[in-house]
Design a protein around this motif. Structure first.
Motif: not given
Length: 161
Positions: A26, A119, A146
């Motif tokens: 993630d 991210v 993700h």
């Protein structure tokens, strides 16, 4: 939080952190199928780069790597990446690693630091980097797959030193 240069005998602890972060999928665009040797090759920097660890006693709580962002005409901008053990998050480990990376970059004569792939939605990292003076200079849309949110953007974050 003490931060020091990575030593070879740190690799087992660093490897555990890197493997756990990569397996979560993630925050880092690393392939969880990579071998330990490939992960080590990606994480442990060669000069002029540097790899560090944040420690309490002899326990490694996090790790960072830093280097020139690009060669040649781009070598005056540094980049860095940070990973913190899950059980050490929220205790200032990431901040200590990031501050050390910024100090290193200044000492090495870099003019700026750039993060190429933060991210979108990684709130802890975004919050820390903003507090350290970074701004989002652009977002590559849908560039990161993700595991729970689907495709999200990757921020490019920058600050002058």
């Amino acid at each position: 939080m003490p931060v020091r240069d990575f030593h070879e005998d740190d690799w087992p602890a660093v490897r555990a952190i890197v493997e756990a972060v990569v397996a979560a999928g993630d925050t880092f665009p690393y392939d969880p199928r990579w071998s330990p040797a490939a992960l080590r090759d990606v994480w442990v920097e060669r000069p002029p780069g540097r790899t560090t660890v944040a420690v309490v006693g002899n326990r490694v709580l996090g790790t960072a790597k830093m280097r020139p962002n690009r060669p040649g005409p781009g070598r005056h901008v540094a980049t860095a990446s940070f990973m913190v053990a899950r059980n050490a998050r929220g205790r200032g480990v990431g901040r200590a690693l990031a501050e050390e990376a910024l100090d290193w970059a200044r000492d090495q004569g870099y003019a700026a630091m750039q993060f190429n792939a933060v991210v979108e939605g990684n709130e802890a990292a975004e919050r820390l980097y903003r507090r350290l003076g970074f701004t989002v200079v652009g977002t590559v849309p849908a560039a990161f797959d993700h595991p729970t949110r689907g495709r999200v953007g990757l921020h490019v974050m920058h600050r002058f030193l």
